[in-house]
Design a protein around this motif. Structure first.
Motif, PDB file in Angstrom:
ATOM      1  N   LEU A  95       0.842  -1.189   0.000  1.00 57.15           N
ATOM      2  CA  LEU A  95       0.000   0.000   0.000  1.00 57.15           C
ATOM      3  C   LEU A  95       0.879   1.241   0.000  1.00 57.15           C
ATOM      4  CD1 LEU A  95      -2.626   1.641   0.356  1.00 57.15           C
ATOM      5  CD2 LEU A  95      -2.461   1.209   2.816  1.00 57.15           C
ATOM      6  N   LEU A  96       0.613   2.142  -0.953  1.00 54.99           N
ATOM      7  CA  LEU A  96       1.338   3.405  -1.039  1.00 54.99           C
ATOM      8  C   LEU A  96       0.326   4.504  -1.380  1.00 54.99           C
ATOM      9  CD1 LEU A  96       4.782   4.032  -2.693  1.00 54.99           C
ATOM     10  CD2 LEU A  96       2.874   5.542  -3.217  1.00 54.99           C
ATOM     11  N   VAL A  97       0.421   5.614  -0.657  1.00 51.53           N
ATOM     12  CA  VAL A  97      -0.449   6.759  -0.904  1.00 51.53           C
ATOM     13  C   VAL A  97       0.434   7.960  -1.243  1.00 51.53           C
ATOM     14  CG1 VAL A  97      -2.201   8.311   0.041  1.00 51.53           C
ATOM     15  CG2 VAL A  97      -2.198   5.887   0.690  1.00 51.53           C
ATOM     16  N   SER A  98       0.094   8.643  -2.320  1.00 51.90           N
ATOM     17  CA  SER A  98       0.837   9.838  -2.717  1.00 51.90           C
ATOM     18  C   SER A  98      -0.130  11.002  -2.878  1.00 51.90           C
ATOM     19  CB  SER A  98       1.589   9.610  -4.028  1.00 51.90           C
ATOM     20  OG  SER A  98       0.679   9.316  -5.085  1.00 51.90           O
ATOM     21  N   SER A  99       0.383  12.212  -2.704  1.00 52.20           N
ATOM     22  CA  SER A  99      -0.454  13.404  -2.856  1.00 52.20           C
ATOM     23  C   SER A  99       0.431  14.578  -3.231  1.00 52.20           C
ATOM     24  CB  SER A  99      -1.211  13.717  -1.569  1.00 52.20           C
ATOM     25  OG  SER A  99      -0.312  14.040  -0.515  1.00 52.20           O
ATOM     26  N   GLY A 100      -0.184  15.581  -3.817  1.00 53.85           N
ATOM     27  CA  GLY A 100       0.582  16.761  -4.186  1.00 53.85           C
ATOM     28  C   GLY A 100      -0.292  17.801  -4.863  1.00 53.85           C
ATOM     29  N   PRO A 101       0.293  18.979  -5.013  1.00 48.67           N
ATOM     30  CA  PRO A 101       1.585  19.391  -4.451  1.00 48.67           C
ATOM     31  C   PRO A 101       1.479  19.606  -2.944  1.00 48.67           C
ATOM     32  CG  PRO A 101       0.567  21.239  -5.561  1.00 48.67           C
ATOM     33  CD  PRO A 101      -0.314  20.068  -5.816  1.00 48.67           C
ATOM     34  N   PRO A 102       2.568  19.377  -2.190  1.00 45.62           N
ATOM     35  CA  PRO A 102       2.495  19.530  -0.732  1.00 45.62           C
ATOM     36  C   PRO A 102       2.125  20.934  -0.289  1.00 45.62           C
ATOM     37  CG  PRO A 102       4.468  18.323  -1.378  1.00 45.62           C
ATOM     38  CD  PRO A 102       3.882  18.882  -2.630  1.00 45.62           C
ATOM     39  N   SER A 103       2.515  21.933  -1.065  1.00 42.99           N
ATOM     40  CA  SER A 103       2.237  23.318  -0.689  1.00 42.99           C
ATOM     41  C   SER A 103       1.966  24.138  -1.946  1.00 42.99           C
ATOM     42  CB  SER A 103       3.422  23.912   0.082  1.00 42.99           C
ATOM     43  OG  SER A 103       3.168  25.261   0.431  1.00 42.99           O
ATOM     44  N   LEU A 104       0.923  24.963  -1.872  1.00 44.04           N
ATOM     45  CA  LEU A 104       0.551  25.818  -2.992  1.00 44.04           C
ATOM     46  C   LEU A 104       0.393  27.252  -2.525  1.00 44.04           C
ATOM     47  CD1 LEU A 104      -2.138  24.054  -5.245  1.00 44.04           C
ATOM     48  CD2 LEU A 104       0.092  24.909  -5.935  1.00 44.04           C
ATOM     49  N   LYS A 105       0.816  28.190  -3.372  1.00 46.13           N
ATOM     50  CA  LYS A 105       0.556  29.605  -3.149  1.00 46.13           C
ATOM     51  C   LYS A 105      -0.244  30.111  -4.334  1.00 46.13           C
ATOM     52  CE  LYS A 105       4.788  30.377  -0.467  1.00 46.13           C
ATOM     53  NZ  LYS A 105       6.088  31.095  -0.398  1.00 46.13           N
ATOM     54  N   ALA A 106      -1.366  30.752  -4.064  1.00 38.91           N
ATOM     55  CA  ALA A 106      -2.245  31.195  -5.129  1.00 38.91           C
ATOM     56  C   ALA A 106      -2.846  32.546  -4.785  1.00 38.91           C
ATOM     57  CB  ALA A 106      -3.351  30.171  -5.372  1.00 38.91           C
ATOM     58  N   SER A 107      -3.432  33.187  -5.795  1.00 40.89           N
ATOM     59  CA  SER A 107      -4.070  34.487  -5.620  1.00 40.89           C
ATOM     60  C   SER A 107      -5.587  34.335  -5.650  1.00 40.89           C
ATOM     61  CB  SER A 107      -3.622  35.456  -6.722  1.00 40.89           C
ATOM     62  OG  SER A 107      -2.231  35.669  -6.670  1.00 40.89           O
ATOM     63  N   VAL A 108      -6.255  35.369  -5.194  1.00 43.33           N
ATOM     64  CA  VAL A 108      -7.707  35.387  -5.226  1.00 43.33           C
ATOM     65  C   VAL A 108      -8.188  35.229  -6.666  1.00 43.33           C
ATOM     66  CG1 VAL A 108      -9.738  36.814  -4.770  1.00 43.33           C
ATOM     67  CG2 VAL A 108      -7.858  36.759  -3.123  1.00 43.33           C
ATOM     68  N   THR A 109      -9.242  34.449  -6.851  1.00 45.44           N
ATOM     69  CA  THR A 109      -9.893  34.096  -8.129  1.00 45.44           C
ATOM     70  C   THR A 109      -9.121  33.043  -8.922  1.00 45.44           C
ATOM     71  OG1 THR A 109      -8.903  35.783  -9.585  1.00 45.44           O
ATOM     72  CG2 THR A 109     -10.828  36.455  -8.274  1.00 45.44           C
ATOM     73  N   ASP A 110      -7.965  32.594  -8.440  1.00 46.65           N
ATOM     74  CA  ASP A 110      -7.245  31.525  -9.135  1.00 46.65           C
ATOM     75  C   ASP A 110      -7.996  30.207  -9.008  1.00 46.65           C
ATOM     76  OD1 ASP A 110      -5.273  33.196  -9.930  1.00 46.65           O
ATOM     77  OD2 ASP A 110      -3.726  32.449  -8.571  1.00 46.65           O
ATOM     78  N   GLU A 111      -7.542  29.213  -9.768  1.00 45.42           N
ATOM     79  CA  GLU A 111      -8.043  27.840  -9.645  1.00 45.42           C
ATOM     80  C   GLU A 111      -6.881  26.925  -9.270  1.00 45.42           C
ATOM     81  OE1 GLU A 111      -9.443  24.360 -12.713  1.00 45.42           O
ATOM     82  OE2 GLU A 111     -10.559  26.254 -12.816  1.00 45.42           O
ATOM     83  N   ILE A 112      -7.079  26.064  -8.277  1.00 43.00           N
ATOM     84  CA  ILE A 112      -6.013  25.159  -7.840  1.00 43.00           C
ATOM     85  C   ILE A 112      -6.534  23.725  -7.837  1.00 43.00           C
ATOM     86  CG2 ILE A 112      -4.866  26.924  -6.464  1.00 43.00           C
ATOM     87  CD1 ILE A 112      -6.570  24.145  -4.593  1.00 43.00           C
ATOM     88  N   LYS A 113      -5.576  22.787  -7.831  1.00 40.94           N
ATOM     89  CA  LYS A 113      -5.935  21.376  -7.821  1.00 40.94           C
ATOM     90  C   LYS A 113      -4.972  20.598  -6.943  1.00 40.94           C
ATOM     91  CE  LYS A 113      -6.620  17.394 -10.916  1.00 40.94           C
ATOM     92  NZ  LYS A 113      -6.592  16.950 -12.341  1.00 40.94           N
ATOM     93  N   PHE A 114      -5.514  19.801  -6.031  1.00 42.42           N
ATOM     94  CA  PHE A 114      -4.746  18.849  -5.231  1.00 42.42           C
ATOM     95  C   PHE A 114      -5.118  17.443  -5.689  1.00 42.42           C
ATOM     96  CE2 PHE A 114      -4.750  22.247  -1.828  1.00 42.42           C
ATOM     97  CZ  PHE A 114      -3.383  22.458  -1.858  1.00 42.42           C
ATOM     98  N   SER A 115      -4.136  16.544  -5.666  1.00 46.13           N
ATOM     99  CA  SER A 115      -4.402  15.158  -6.048  1.00 46.13           C
ATOM    100  C   SER A 115      -3.985  14.209  -4.930  1.00 46.13           C
ATOM    101  CB  SER A 115      -3.664  14.799  -7.341  1.00 46.13           C
ATOM    102  OG  SER A 115      -2.259  14.909  -7.154  1.00 46.13           O
ATOM    103  N   CYS A 116      -4.663  13.073  -4.876  1.00 48.79           N
ATOM    104  CA  CYS A 116      -4.375  12.050  -3.863  1.00 48.79           C
ATOM    105  C   CYS A 116      -4.567  10.688  -4.537  1.00 48.79           C
ATOM    106  CB  CYS A 116      -5.328  12.223  -2.678  1.00 48.79           C
ATOM    107  SG  CYS A 116      -4.942  11.192  -1.245  1.00 48.79           S
ATOM    108  N   GLU A 117      -3.511   9.872  -4.520  1.00 47.59           N
ATOM    109  CA  GLU A 117      -3.564   8.577  -5.206  1.00 47.59           C
ATOM    110  C   GLU A 117      -3.254   7.439  -4.233  1.00 47.59           C
ATOM    111  OE1 GLU A 117      -2.288  11.887  -7.779  1.00 47.59           O
ATOM    112  OE2 GLU A 117      -1.100  10.807  -6.267  1.00 47.59           O
ATOM    113  N   VAL A 118      -3.980   6.329  -4.396  1.00 44.64           N
ATOM    114  CA  VAL A 118      -3.740   5.109  -3.618  1.00 44.64           C
ATOM    115  C   VAL A 118      -3.239   4.049  -4.586  1.00 44.64           C
ATOM    116  CG1 VAL A 118      -4.716   3.382  -2.077  1.00 44.64           C
ATOM    117  CG2 VAL A 118      -5.574   5.737  -2.013  1.00 44.64           C
ATOM    118  N   TRP A 119      -2.063   3.494  -4.284  1.00 48.41           N
ATOM    119  CA  TRP A 119      -1.419   2.531  -5.169  1.00 48.41           C
ATOM    120  C   TRP A 119      -1.376   1.154  -4.516  1.00 48.41           C
ATOM    121  CZ3 TRP A 119       0.024   4.751  -9.820  1.00 48.41           C
ATOM    122  CH2 TRP A 119       0.120   6.144  -9.834  1.00 48.41           C
ATOM    123  N   GLY A 120      -1.682   0.102  -5.332  1.00 49.17           N
ATOM    124  CA  GLY A 120      -1.643  -1.259  -4.842  1.00 49.17           C
ATOM    125  C   GLY A 120      -2.998  -1.930  -5.020  1.00 49.17           C
ATOM    126  N   ASP A 121      -2.984  -3.246  -5.000  1.00 40.22           N
ATOM    127  CA  ASP A 121      -4.230  -4.008  -5.146  1.00 40.22           C
ATOM    128  C   ASP A 121      -4.941  -4.067  -3.805  1.00 40.22           C
ATOM    129  OD1 ASP A 121      -3.845  -4.517  -7.866  1.00 40.22           O
ATOM    130  OD2 ASP A 121      -2.495  -6.191  -7.415  1.00 40.22           O
TER     131      ASP A 121
END
Length: 404
Positions: free
Chosen positions: A163-189
C-alpha cells in the motif's frame, strides 16, 4: 567500520537494476536508498516528545519508466555489519509516475525528508516528502513492532509494502480568483473503502462537500492497482486558505496526507490629490492579503522621514482582503520652481518588488489652482450676499412731507 551510506554511495546515486519478470515492458526495477529517521513518541518533562534515530530505508523493486541501462549494476546487498538500522521494503505496487524523482533525488542535491514510524502489530509507515509530492508507504514486517523501544544499530528489518499513498503538491501559493488542484492517489491491489477531503483552519475542521461548496469539485477515478481522487477549487477566496487533508480508509489503516494552501494577493495601489482643506496626497492600498504591508513616501526619490503622515488601520473588505490609506500633506512649489514628484512605495509579501506610484505637483497644478480660484469666488459671493442682506434689512425712513 563505515556507515551504510558510505559503503553504498554508488548505489545511492545510481540505483542498481534488478532483473524482474514482473516489470512491465518499457520499465525497469531499481533499488533506492534513502537516509531516514526512525521516530518514536515518548513522554517528556513538559509533555510528549519525539525521539529520533538515524536509519536507512531501502526500497526494493521500484519500477521506473524507460529501458534498463546497458550495463546493469548489481543488486543491493545487505551488509554484514552496519552502524545503523536498515529497513528493507519490497514494493508490490504498479509503476509510479514519481519513481524517477525518487531515483535521482540524491543525485540532484535535493533534500528528501524521510521518517519511519511504528504503527501497530507488524506494521510500519514511512513518510517521504519531496518538493512536489508526499508519499506514505505502509509496510508489514515479519516480526512484531515495538512502539516504545529504539532499534538496535545492528537491526535489519525486511518488510513488504502493498500500500502506497501519494499526494501533491504539498504546498501551494495562489491568488484570489485563481483555480487550484490537489491530487491524492492510492497505489496497490487494495480495496479502498473511502477517500475524503477535509479543510482544517483556525482550529476548526470540516469535510468538503461539493454539493454545499459550489466552487469545489471532487473527481474520483479507479483503475487496476490505482485509485485517484482530485480536489479542484475554482474562484479562490481568502476563506479557502488552510490545511487540506486527504483521508484514506483502507481496512484497518487510516492514512492522512497533509497539503497546504496559502493565499497571497498583492495590493492595488492608487495615488490621488485631495483638494480640501489643504493639498493632501492619498495613497490607497486595496485588496491585499495577508496583512503584511508597509507604506513609504518619497519626494523626488528621497524617503520622507520627517513628514507628517497619517495612515489608517487595516480595514477588512467583504471578500476577506484588506485595505488601508496613507495621507501626506504637500506644499506647492514656488512659481518657476521645478516640479515635485511624490512617490507612494508599498511593500507586500505577495510582491517580490515594491509597488510604486508617482504623482507630480507643480505651481500650476490644474488640480490645485481651481481650488484657489473657487475659494476666492466663494469669498466674493459671500461678501455680496452680506451687503445685500444688510441693505434690505435696514428700516427705510419716509422723507416725504404731507401738505395740509
Amino acid at each position: 567500520m563505515k556507515r551504510v551510506e558510505d559503503l553504498l554511495l554508488g548505489l545511492i546515486l545510481i540505483c542498481p537494476v534488478i532483473q524482474s519478470a514482473a516489470v512491465p515492458q518499457g520499465h525497469h526495477a531499481v533499488d533506492v536508498l534513502l537516509p531516514c529517521e526512525y521516530v518514536l513518541l515518548e513522554p517528556g518533562v513538559t509533555g510528549l516528545a519525539f525521539k529520533r534515530q538515524k536509519v536507512t530505508l531501502v526500497l526494493h523493486n521500484l519500477t521506473v519508466e524507460g529501458e534498463e541501462p546497458a550495463e546493469p549494476l548489481p543488486d543491493f546487498k545487505t551488509p554484514e555489519d552496519t552502524e545503523e538500522a536498515i529497513f528493507e521494503a519490497t514494493l508490490n505496487v504498479p509503476p509510479l509516475p514519481f519513481a524517477e524523482r525518487l531515483l535521482h533525488v540524491e543525485c540532484e542535491g535535493e533534500e528528501a525528508v524521510c521518517e519511519i514510524t511504528p504503527l501497530y502489530s507488524h506494521f510500519y509507515i514511512a513518510h517521504i516528502r519531496l518538493p512536489e509530492v508526499n508519499i506514505a508507504i505502509v509496510a508489514k514486517a515479519g516480526a512484531a513492532v515495538d512502539t516504545e523501544q529504539p532499534l538496535s544499530e545492528k537491526s535489519i528489518i525486511p518488510m513488504t509494502a502493498d500500500l502506497l499513498v501519494s499526494s501533491g503538491p504539498p504546498s501551494l501559493k495562489a491568488s484570489v480568483t485563481d483555480e487550484i488542484k490537489f491530487s491524492c492517489e492510492v497505489w496497490g491491489d487494495n480495496d479502498v473503502q473511502d477517500i475524503e477531503w477535509h479543510l482544517q483552519k483556525e482550529g476548526k475542521g470540516k469535510k468538503l462537500n461539493p454539493g454545499v461548496d459550489s466552487h469545489v469539485s471532487i473527481l474520483q477515478e479507479k483503475q487496476e492497482g490505482q485509485e485517484d481522487s482530485s480536489l479542484t477549487i475554482q474562484q479562490l477566496t481568502v476563506h479557502d486558505e488552510g490545511t487540506y487533508i486527504c483521508a484514506v480508509s483502507l481496512g484497518p489503516h487510516r492514512l492522512q496526507q497533509i497539503l497546504q494552501l496559502q493565499i497571497k494577493e498583492p495590493p492595488r495601489v492608487t495615488l490621488s490629490l485631495s483638494k480640501d482643506p489643504t493639498p493632501t496626497l492619498i495613497c490607497r492600498t486595496d485588496r491585499y492579503y495577508p496583512l503584511d504591508v508597509e507604506v513609504e513616501w518619497l519626494l523626488n526619490g528621497t524617503p520622507l522621514t520627517e513628514a507628517t503622515v497619517v495612515t489608517s488601520s487595516h480595514r477588512r473588505n467583504s471578500d476577506g482582503t484588506y485595505n488601508l490609506s496613507s495621507h501626506l500633506q504637500v506644499s506647492i512649489p514656488p512659481k518657476d520652481a521645478p516640479d515635485d514628484v511624490y512617490t507612494c512605495s508599498v511593500s507586500h509579501v505577495a510582491s517580490e518588488e515594491k509597488i510604486q506610484v508617482d504623482f507630480t505637483v507643480s505651481a500650476s497644478d490644474p488640480l490645485i489652482l481651481p481650488q484657489i480660484i473657487v475659494v476666492i469666488l466663494l469669498a466674493v459671493v459671500f461678501g455680496c450676499v452680506v451687503i445685500y442682506v444688510k441693505t434690505w434689512s435696514t428700516p427705510q425712513v419716509d422723507k416725504t412731507k404731507k401738505v395740509s
